[in-house]
Scaffold this motif. Structure first.
Motif, PDB file in Angstrom:
ATOM      1  N   ASN A 125      -2.568  -7.014  -2.430  1.00 19.89           N
ATOM      2  CA  ASN A 125      -2.527  -6.401  -3.743  1.00 19.89           C
ATOM      3  C   ASN A 125      -3.707  -6.798  -4.610  1.00 19.89           C
ATOM      4  O   ASN A 125      -4.170  -6.020  -5.446  1.00 19.89           O
ATOM      5  CB  ASN A 125      -1.248  -6.833  -4.454  1.00 19.89           C
ATOM      6  N   SER A 126      -4.176  -8.034  -4.424  1.00 24.93           N
ATOM      7  CA  SER A 126      -5.237  -8.499  -5.316  1.00 24.93           C
ATOM      8  C   SER A 126      -6.623  -8.072  -4.844  1.00 24.93           C
ATOM      9  O   SER A 126      -7.605  -8.377  -5.491  1.00 24.93           O
ATOM     10  CB  SER A 126      -5.165 -10.011  -5.476  1.00 24.93           C
TER      11      SER A 126
ATOM     12  N   GLU B 236      -6.962   3.829   7.701  1.00 25.15           N
ATOM     13  CA  GLU B 236      -8.330   3.361   7.989  1.00 25.15           C
ATOM     14  C   GLU B 236      -8.784   2.390   6.908  1.00 25.15           C
ATOM     15  O   GLU B 236      -9.392   1.359   7.186  1.00 25.15           O
ATOM     16  CB  GLU B 236      -9.291   4.551   8.055  1.00 25.15           C
ATOM     17  N   THR B 237      -8.471   2.744   5.675  1.00 25.05           N
ATOM     18  CA  THR B 237      -8.835   1.860   4.565  1.00 25.05           C
ATOM     19  C   THR B 237      -8.174   0.506   4.724  1.00 25.05           C
ATOM     20  O   THR B 237      -8.803  -0.538   4.531  1.00 25.05           O
ATOM     21  CB  THR B 237      -8.399   2.503   3.239  1.00 25.05           C
ATOM     22  N   ILE B 238      -6.889   0.523   5.103  1.00 30.26           N
ATOM     23  CA  ILE B 238      -6.169  -0.746   5.253  1.00 30.26           C
ATOM     24  C   ILE B 238      -6.769  -1.570   6.381  1.00 30.26           C
ATOM     25  O   ILE B 238      -7.081  -2.748   6.218  1.00 30.26           O
ATOM     26  CB  ILE B 238      -4.673  -0.487   5.509  1.00 30.26           C
TER      27      ILE B 238
ATOM     28  N   GLU C 231       0.793  -1.229   0.000  1.00 34.21           N
ATOM     29  CA  GLU C 231       0.000   0.000   0.000  1.00 34.21           C
ATOM     30  C   GLU C 231       0.825   1.279   0.000  1.00 34.21           C
ATOM     31  O   GLU C 231       0.379   2.302  -0.480  1.00 34.21           O
ATOM     32  CB  GLU C 231      -0.935  -0.002   1.205  1.00 34.21           C
ATOM     33  N   TYR C 232       2.001   1.257   0.588  1.00 38.86           N
ATOM     34  CA  TYR C 232       2.738   2.502   0.745  1.00 38.86           C
ATOM     35  C   TYR C 232       3.932   2.624  -0.190  1.00 38.86           C
ATOM     36  O   TYR C 232       4.220   3.708  -0.688  1.00 38.86           O
ATOM     37  CB  TYR C 232       3.219   2.665   2.196  1.00 38.86           C
ATOM     38  N   ALA C 233       4.645   1.514  -0.411  1.00 41.90           N
ATOM     39  CA  ALA C 233       5.881   1.610  -1.183  1.00 41.90           C
ATOM     40  C   ALA C 233       5.599   1.983  -2.633  1.00 41.90           C
ATOM     41  O   ALA C 233       4.582   1.581  -3.197  1.00 41.90           O
ATOM     42  CB  ALA C 233       6.632   0.280  -1.121  1.00 41.90           C
ATOM     43  N   SER C 234       6.502   2.758  -3.228  1.00 42.44           N
ATOM     44  CA  SER C 234       6.351   3.076  -4.642  1.00 42.44           C
ATOM     45  C   SER C 234       6.638   1.805  -5.445  1.00 42.44           C
ATOM     46  O   SER C 234       7.347   0.923  -4.958  1.00 42.44           O
ATOM     47  CB  SER C 234       7.334   4.178  -5.032  1.00 42.44           C
ATOM     48  N   PRO C 235       6.074   1.707  -6.638  1.00 48.59           N
ATOM     49  CA  PRO C 235       6.277   0.486  -7.435  1.00 48.59           C
ATOM     50  C   PRO C 235       7.757   0.148  -7.608  1.00 48.59           C
ATOM     51  O   PRO C 235       8.151  -1.016  -7.566  1.00 48.59           O
ATOM     52  CB  PRO C 235       5.646   0.821  -8.785  1.00 48.59           C
TER      53      PRO C 235
ATOM     54  N   LEU D  16     -12.459  -1.288  -4.222  1.00 51.10           N
ATOM     55  CA  LEU D  16     -12.751  -1.229  -2.790  1.00 51.10           C
ATOM     56  C   LEU D  16     -11.948  -0.114  -2.129  1.00 51.10           C
ATOM     57  O   LEU D  16     -12.440   0.596  -1.257  1.00 51.10           O
ATOM     58  CB  LEU D  16     -12.425  -2.568  -2.119  1.00 51.10           C
ATOM     59  N   ARG D  17     -10.681   0.044  -2.562  1.00 50.47           N
ATOM     60  CA  ARG D  17      -9.866   1.134  -2.031  1.00 50.47           C
ATOM     61  C   ARG D  17     -10.524   2.463  -2.340  1.00 50.47           C
ATOM     62  O   ARG D  17     -10.696   3.310  -1.475  1.00 50.47           O
ATOM     63  CB  ARG D  17      -8.477   1.116  -2.676  1.00 50.47           C
ATOM     64  N   GLU D  18     -10.914   2.622  -3.609  1.00 51.60           N
ATOM     65  CA  GLU D  18     -11.492   3.893  -4.008  1.00 51.60           C
ATOM     66  C   GLU D  18     -12.794   4.143  -3.267  1.00 51.60           C
ATOM     67  O   GLU D  18     -13.086   5.267  -2.864  1.00 51.60           O
ATOM     68  CB  GLU D  18     -11.715   3.910  -5.525  1.00 51.60           C
ATOM     69  N   GLY D  19     -13.587   3.062  -3.080  1.00 53.66           N
ATOM     70  CA  GLY D  19     -14.830   3.199  -2.350  1.00 53.66           C
ATOM     71  C   GLY D  19     -14.586   3.737  -0.952  1.00 53.66           C
ATOM     72  O   GLY D  19     -15.307   4.613  -0.471  1.00 53.66           O
TER      73      GLY D  19
END
Lengths: 464, 253
Positions: free
Chosen positions: A340-341, A359-361, A263-267, A346-349
């Protein structure tokens, strides 16, 4: 001699291939009719007939060779003494073979042995010659048969197809049969063990000291003490204690690593951090073992003493801690994939509701990914339970029933190693105990893996 | 005439090097439905996502220009994006209920924003939101079953209920009916007519009929530019621009 024969068979096969193809080419040019398959399939057709059955025959002869030789060579000895034990037979046979090769272990060789040596040399040569004749004629005759069968309407393409099907099937069978074989060999020895030591004593006994078997053999103790020597409960307790400590390290660190990566690290960071973390899983466990024994264990001991605990120099804590480090990638890598999958929607929601990232996590992603995460935990647990080397080197060998992480502890796998190192009699309950332990371990890890797979499977169906 | 609720000025949006929106300026009015139409990839969804700063979620996306709600610049540093989104709800193209119970789906927003102190407060919010989304009667007996078990149309109404649970002033809808069958679509459109009494609604839609049915104003986007914005009636009967004319008569798109 075996290698040379196999080379001969392969040569016949290669020759058959060219002949078959040649015949197909001829057929094609001679007849106006269409030939069902491409030319090289007719080559394979002959090659398969030449190679496969003759190899099988060769394998069969080799498999029975030992038995035939034994029966023939030892016939005189068996006539003299019909109740010859299997171990004595092996000894005799070894002596005969050694003598035939000119190795003299005994000064005097009985005339019976000299006779047997002659018989041995004779039968070996006979079987060798016969093998050549039979195998090569099988290869040759079947090639001829296949050659004759090649006609323009022979569907050799379909034949090759079904041959490959059988080949693939056989290969997949190998893995399955190996598992079944391992289970049965474990089961066989385990049952022998339980015929001497009751299963309840093994599963619930509190005292593990298999060395006492030798004391019994020297006549000091009776069989009742033997039963008390195989209480495996301290081993189960030690195994679970160390696995528990390992999970206490691996679960939080692994899960938080996974959350960071997913969730946090850049690609970019993720691309190089993930393989580096996975390297942890590739370090040989022996290396972890001396890391645990030489670095972590002393630190744990010193820290514990400074804090006022009594810590033995080999402690469950040190072994469990290092084992936990080792299985971090099992937790982090799988959990990372699972998190990741979780669909982006859901994240956007959640973000659209005004939730922050954490909070999302916590409230959406982890609950959604929970089954997969639990699956990764279970796989890590079964890895921790099966781990041997670190415990052997860092946790000691004392089978104590303890829940104190500063104490020395031992595990199922460690005791198996201890039991099976060195010379063993295979009919001693001590050795058989190793198989009982192995079977117990096998069942536990199998169950854990099964549950883990079911949980992961359920998870993957979830968003369809 | 209602007052201007949202005002966008000179919006440029870039995905990396690629520019997706070119100098878009548009006003949207309070308690109206504003429809955004245009062919695929024209930037209408991108524009919608500027209004609740959902584009912030995408790393490579950068927004230039000015969007203000009630005269306050929402891209100002003093604005907390969480409070902005509390005020600007969003409904997505594909229904995306959380893998939780129907009840928990709706209680999610009020809980994270501390809008309810007791269970009865939350019960009330859940019931109210479901009522407003015209879903309550269908699900009142199974509030504690998973939201993902509902039909597509019900799921989308659940998402609408979730969006209105935190009392937003604005609801953004990104093609909310594109994954639904005609009956479910009709229900959502009916619902929008109810909701516009209370909320300002911006809807992105592929269907020109839908835009004509539900909206008061319509904006037409093409290749990242806002070609024309006017009352829906004008756009569909007498557009000012040839491209709009071509699009609504089905010559491209």
């Amino acid at each position: 001699m075996g290698l040379f024969l196999i080379l001969l068979i392969l040569t016949i096969g290669a020759f058959g291939f060219f002949i078959g193809r040649l015949k197909a080419i001829k057929l094609r040019s001679a007849s106006q009719k269409k030939i069902t398959s491409l030319n090289h399939y007719y080559g394979y057709y002959i090659a398969i007939f030449a190679i496969v059955p003759s190899l099988l025959v060769f394998l069969a002869i080799t498999a029975f060779q030992g038995y035939i030789v034994e029966v023939y060579v030892l016939s005189d000895f068996i006539d003299l003494n019909p109740n010859l034990l299997a171990s004595d037979k092996n000894l005799l046979l070894a002596q005969i073979i050694n003598t035939s090769e000119g190795i003299k272990l005994f000064d005097e060789i009985s005339p019976l042995i000299t006779d047997a040596v002659d018989k041995y040399i004779y039968i070996e040569e006979l079987i060798d010659t016969l093998t050549y004749v039979i195998v090569l004629s099988v290869a040759g005759l079947l090639s001829l048969f296949a050659y004759v069968k090649i006609k323009s309407n022979l569907d050799s393409r379909k034949f090759v197809e079904s041959f490959l099907l059988i080949l693939f099937f056989t290969c997949s069978l190998v893995a399955i049969m190996t598992t079944v074989g391992i289970i049965f060999s474990l089961l066989y020895e385990t049952l022998k063990f339980f015929s001497q030591v009751p299963i309840t004593d093994f599963l619930f006994g509190l005292n593990w000291s298999p060395q006492r078997v030798f004391v019994r053999d020297s006549g000091d103790l009776d069989t009742r003490d033997l039963q008390n020597a195989f209480g495996a409960l301290p081993l189960f307790a030690g195994t679970f204690l160390i696995a528990f400590i390992a999970m206490c390290v691996a679960i939080p660190v692994g899960l938080m690593t996974a959350i960071y990566l997913a969730e946090y690290a850049s690609p970019n960071l993720r691309d190089w951090a993930k393989p580096i973390i996975e390297i942890l899983a590739g370090i040989p466990t022996v290396v972890y073992g001396f890391f645990a024994a030489l670095t972590v264990a002393p630190i744990v001991r010193d820290l514990g003493q400074n804090a006022g605990f009594t810590v033995s120099s080999e402690s469950a804590l040190a072994a469990g801690f290092v084992m936990g480090i080792m299985i971090i990638p099992f937790v982090s890598s799988l959990s990372d994939d699972v998190i990741n999958s979780v669909p982006q929607s859901l994240r956007e929601g959640s973000y659209a509701m005004g939730a922050t990232k954490s909070e999302t996590i916590r409230k959406v992603l982890l609950p959604a990914a929970l089954p997969g995460i639990v699956g990764s935990f279970l796989l890590a647990v079964s890895r921790a339970i099966g781990e041997t080397m670190i415990v052997v080197m860092a946790a000691g060998l004392a089978a104590k029933l303890t829940a104190n992480p500063f104490d020395a502890a031992t595990t199922i796998t460690t005791q198996i190693v201890v039991i099976l190192i060195g010379d063993q009699e295979f009919d001693s309950p001590k050795t058989q105990a190793a198989f009982a332990l192995g079977l117990t371990l096998f069942i536990v890890t199998l169950l854990l893996n099964f549950i883990a797979l079911q949980v992961v499977k359920k998870y993957t169906e979830r968003y369809d | 005439m209602n007052k201007v609720k949202i005002s966008a000025k000179n919006i440029d949006v870039f995905y990396g090097d690629k520019q997706a929106l070119f100098d878009v300026s548009m006003d949207m009015y309070e308690k109206e439905v504003t429809a955004l139409i245009g062919p695929s990839g024209c930037g209408k969804s991108t524009f919608l996502r500027c209004i609740n700063r959902m584009n912030d979620v995408i790393d490579i996306c950068s927004v230039k220009g000015n969007v203000s709600i009630d005269g306050h610049d929402i891209y100002d540093k003093s604005i907390r994006v969480e409070s902005l989104r509390e005020n600007v709800g969003m409904v997505f193209q594909k229904p995306n209920p959380f893998p939780k119970s129907i009840y928990e789906n709706i209680a999610y927003g009020p809980r994270i924003h501390g809008m309810a102190n007791s269970k009865t407060d939350i019960d009330e919010i859940v019931e109210n939101s479901l009522q407003k989304a015209a879903l309550f009667d269908e699900v009142k007996d199974r509030l504690h079953q998973p939201g993902t078990g509902l039909s597509g149309g019900q799921q989308q109404r659940l998402c609408i209920a979730r969006a209105i649970s935190v009392n937003p002033e604005i609801i953004l809808m990104d093609e909310p009916c594109s994954a639904l069958d005609p009956i479910a679509t009709a229900k959502i459109e009916e619902l929008m007519n109810e909701l516009k009494k209370e909320f300002t609604i911006i809807i992105v839609t592929h269907s020109m009929q839908q835009a004509a049915r539900v909206s008061t104003k319509t904006g037409f986007f093409h290749l990242g530019k806002l070609i024309e914005v006017d009352s829906t009636e004008t756009i569909f009967s007498n557009p000012g621009n040839q491209k709009t004319q071509d699009y609504i008569t089905g010559r491209f798109g």
